[in-house]
Design a protein around this motif. Sequence first.
Motif: not given
Length: 279
Positions: A106-133
């Motif tokens: 999951v990648n949530c633009l722009a750099n919304a990593v916390v929402p991406a983690i929520a989505i990943a947890k809900a749909c059993d995704a294996k990673w998130v991308r962070s454009n600015q870590w």
Amino acid sequence: MSGGIFPEKKHVLENLFNVRKPIIGMVHLKPLPGAPHYKGESMDEIIEFALEDVRRMEEGGVDGLQIENAWDLPFPKPEDFSFETVAAMTAVGVEIRKASKLPLGVNCLANAVVPAIAIAKACDAKWVRSNQWVNAYVANEGIVEGASAKAMRYKSNLFGDDIKVMADVHVKHGSHSIVADRSLAEQTRDNEFFDADILIATGNRTGNETSLDELIGIKESASLPVIIGSGMTTDNAKKILSIADGAIVGSFLKENGNWWERVDTERVKQFMDQVNSLR
């Protein structure tokens, strides 16, 4: 560089995909509810568009998939990422997981990593991308700060150890002026120190070829796997995969090489034939 403070992450990429030099195909989602270009389409229409791209990429032989709210232009800053976007991306992600056995990110633009983690947890995704870590950049959205501290705490609260982080060393669509006094090697180590799992070398904007000098510079300073995040084609695959550990590919897999068009199954097959010959 060998070892590093997290030596157990050395093989995280191969463990995710069970293949050397994995190729992650981009699923660029149509405008989602709440975005300026959304015109009232049903979620069924949005999901079916995404699923058709997934079917074409899977038929073409990619190793993984990544969903992204690519049509939600202009992108908001992370703190303005909306509830309806999280809901819509989760709905799409759940259906993709039902339709495909390929690993999903999951990648949530722009750099919304916390929402991406929520989505990943809900749909059993294996990673998130962070454009600015780590650090901060002047991006199209304004000043964008590193997401790592909040994201890692949120991930821990969700018992999300299985959700890996792919982190850009240099952000796309932004100025590197804020960190101009830090070398590429130092920025690579910054991302590792702040607990990323996989590093990304990328071009200046979507579809732009990743600089070979940047890729080499990151790779030489990294103990983590390094993949590229933009601009890979059949023409440059050999030189890139001689250095990189894998790639995220979007534009080249689409009709006419444009990220906003449909996935072209024959282009995917042609691309993956080239990749397989290099593995």
